[in-house]
Design a protein around this motif. Sequence first.
Motif, short mmCIF file in Angstrom:
data_model
loop_
_atom_site.label_atom_id
_atom_site.label_comp_id
_atom_site.label_asym_id
_atom_site.label_seq_id
_atom_site.Cartn_x
_atom_site.Cartn_y
_atom_site.Cartn_z
N THR A 1 0.57 -1.40 -0.11
CA THR A 1 -0.45 0.02 0.15
C THR A 1 0.63 1.23 0.08
OG1 THR A 1 0.16 0.09 2.41
CG2 THR A 1 -2.05 -1.13 0.89
N ASP A 2 1.80 0.59 -0.04
CA ASP A 2 2.77 2.53 -0.61
C ASP A 2 3.15 2.71 -1.54
OD1 ASP A 2 4.88 4.07 -0.23
OD2 ASP A 2 6.39 2.60 0.53
N ALA A 3 2.00 4.01 -1.50
CA ALA A 3 1.44 4.10 -2.96
C ALA A 3 3.03 5.14 -4.02
CB ALA A 3 1.01 6.19 -2.78
N HIS A 4 3.46 6.03 -2.13
CA HIS A 4 4.51 7.11 -3.35
C HIS A 4 5.84 5.55 -3.47
CE1 HIS A 4 7.69 9.85 -2.79
NE2 HIS A 4 8.74 9.36 -2.81
N SER A 5 6.57 4.45 -2.97
CA SER A 5 6.75 4.19 -3.53
C SER A 5 6.66 2.73 -4.70
CB SER A 5 7.39 2.87 -2.36
OG SER A 5 8.33 2.89 -1.41
N ALA A 6 5.10 3.13 -4.95
CA ALA A 6 4.22 2.42 -6.04
C ALA A 6 4.87 3.21 -6.95
CB ALA A 6 3.79 2.10 -6.08
N ASP A 7 4.60 4.80 -6.81
CA ASP A 7 4.67 6.13 -8.18
C ASP A 7 6.44 6.55 -8.69
OD1 ASP A 7 3.65 8.19 -9.81
OD2 ASP A 7 5.07 9.10 -8.09
N GLU A 8 7.13 6.21 -7.67
CA GLU A 8 8.75 5.90 -7.75
C GLU A 8 9.29 5.36 -8.61
OE1 GLU A 8 10.91 8.22 -6.99
OE2 GLU A 8 8.68 9.37 -6.60
N LEU A 9 8.58 3.52 -8.29
CA LEU A 9 9.34 2.47 -9.41
C LEU A 9 8.90 2.22 -10.38
CD1 LEU A 9 10.38 -0.22 -9.14
CD2 LEU A 9 8.47 -1.13 -8.24
N ALA A 10 6.46 2.68 -10.27
CA ALA A 10 6.31 2.45 -11.92
C ALA A 10 7.46 3.96 -12.81
CB ALA A 10 5.18 3.08 -12.00
N LYS A 11 7.54 4.87 -12.29
CA LYS A 11 8.56 5.99 -12.98
C LYS A 11 9.84 5.53 -12.98
CE LYS A 11 8.56 10.07 -10.90
NZ LYS A 11 8.08 11.36 -10.28
N ILE A 12 11.16 4.48 -12.33
CA ILE A 12 12.15 4.12 -12.96
C ILE A 12 11.95 3.36 -13.12
CG2 ILE A 12 13.92 2.95 -11.36
CD1 ILE A 12 13.24 3.73 -9.09
N LEU A 13 10.64 2.35 -13.59
CA LEU A 13 10.77 1.72 -14.76
C LEU A 13 9.73 1.85 -15.99
CD1 LEU A 13 9.37 -1.41 -12.96
CD2 LEU A 13 11.87 -1.73 -13.56
N GLY A 14 9.40 3.45 -16.37
CA GLY A 14 9.33 3.60 -17.27
C GLY A 14 8.09 3.93 -17.85
N TYR A 15 7.40 2.94 -16.79
CA TYR A 15 5.79 2.58 -16.94
C TYR A 15 5.88 1.17 -18.32
CZ TYR A 15 5.97 7.26 -15.15
OH TYR A 15 5.93 8.06 -14.26
N LEU A 16 7.04 0.47 -18.43
CA LEU A 16 6.55 -0.45 -19.12
C LEU A 16 5.83 -1.67 -18.67
CD1 LEU A 16 7.80 -1.02 -21.81
CD2 LEU A 16 9.26 -2.39 -20.96
N PRO A 17 4.82 -2.46 -19.39
CA PRO A 17 4.08 -3.30 -18.72
C PRO A 17 4.59 -4.66 -18.13
CG PRO A 17 2.74 -2.19 -20.59
CD PRO A 17 4.44 -1.56 -20.51
N LEU A 18 5.66 -5.03 -19.13
CA LEU A 18 6.29 -6.06 -18.69
C LEU A 18 7.42 -5.72 -17.35
CD1 LEU A 18 6.89 -9.45 -19.44
CD2 LEU A 18 8.64 -8.29 -20.69
N ALA A 19 7.64 -5.09 -17.44
CA ALA A 19 9.08 -4.36 -16.01
C ALA A 19 8.09 -4.36 -15.18
CB ALA A 19 9.99 -3.80 -16.53
N LEU A 20 6.84 -4.02 -15.19
CA LEU A 20 5.80 -3.51 -13.94
C LEU A 20 5.75 -4.47 -13.69
CD1 LEU A 20 3.76 -0.29 -15.33
CD2 LEU A 20 5.61 -0.25 -13.70
N GLU A 21 5.22 -6.13 -14.53
CA GLU A 21 4.88 -6.81 -13.41
C GLU A 21 6.01 -7.81 -13.78
OE1 GLU A 21 2.76 -11.09 -13.60
OE2 GLU A 21 2.40 -8.86 -13.46
N GLN A 22 6.91 -7.54 -13.99
CA GLN A 22 8.14 -8.60 -13.53
C GLN A 22 8.78 -8.35 -12.26
OE1 GLN A 22 10.90 -9.17 -16.94
NE2 GLN A 22 12.99 -8.72 -15.02
N ALA A 23 8.99 -6.35 -12.10
CA ALA A 23 9.01 -6.52 -10.49
C ALA A 23 7.81 -6.53 -9.46
CB ALA A 23 9.40 -5.36 -10.89
N ALA A 24 6.87 -6.80 -10.05
CA ALA A 24 5.54 -7.21 -8.74
C ALA A 24 6.02 -8.72 -8.40
CB ALA A 24 4.20 -6.82 -9.74
N ALA A 25 6.11 -9.30 -9.57
CA ALA A 25 6.79 -11.32 -9.71
C ALA A 25 7.69 -10.67 -8.35
CB ALA A 25 6.68 -11.92 -10.45
#
Length: 244
Positions: free
Chosen positions: A71-95
């Motif tokens: 539920t850490d929205a700030h970290s989620a926002d920062e990580l999404a930015k780091i990963l360039g909002y790329l769906p595959l990278a987001l899924e990989q990071a989440a996994a």
Amino acid sequence: HVLMVHPDRWLLLLDDAPDLASLQGYLPPAGDGDIIITSQNASWPLAQQISIPVLDAHDATAFLMDRTGDTDAHSADELAKILGYLPLALEQAAAYTVETSCGLKGYAELFTAYQGDLLVRGQLSDYGKTVATTWLAFDQLQQTLPASVTLLRLLACFGPFPIPLNLLQARGEGLLEDVEVAVATQVQALLVSQLTINDSIAALSRYSLISHPARGTVAVHPLVQVVIRGQIPAAQLPAWQDAA
């Protein structure tokens, strides 16, 4: 032929096609239906092409939180930015986050130090590729057009912004004086003619390793740059940066 005479509406999905020529014999010439083709190849007729962009910031952040339960929205926002909002990278990071319980903040901190290593980690249950393996068309490119690999390595050494193609109009004079010989020789082979440069741009675009050229520029996704720099031997990276 079955779809041509099928009385009801139909939808045909052809996934991950290398090019249009490879689909000959699979496309019905007529019938009451629609065809969707997915491909990394950007060289399709513009009238038939729909480019799929990265997620917007809000959706990317929401995905990471929903997928991981963090539920850490700030970290989620920062990580999404780091990963360039790329769906595959987001899924990989989440996994990876779920597998290791490191949390989104922990993953972001790890990524800062171990970018290339993390891009091959994170098991996706329904997709057999990672960000790194999806983009590594090196073997094919190295065999068919080595100059395109040279171009990609140069582009990986620039910042994550649109890169003017007129930077490639130079012919590499002086490279041998300022850059390690092995790298300078490769760059000179790329710059030998505008045809070689154009062929290299087209090859990289076919694999979606760069954006389709627009207004005299190309863009390389930051994660592509990370993967490509990771493939350059560490001792040679300063020479590639000097050449760029």
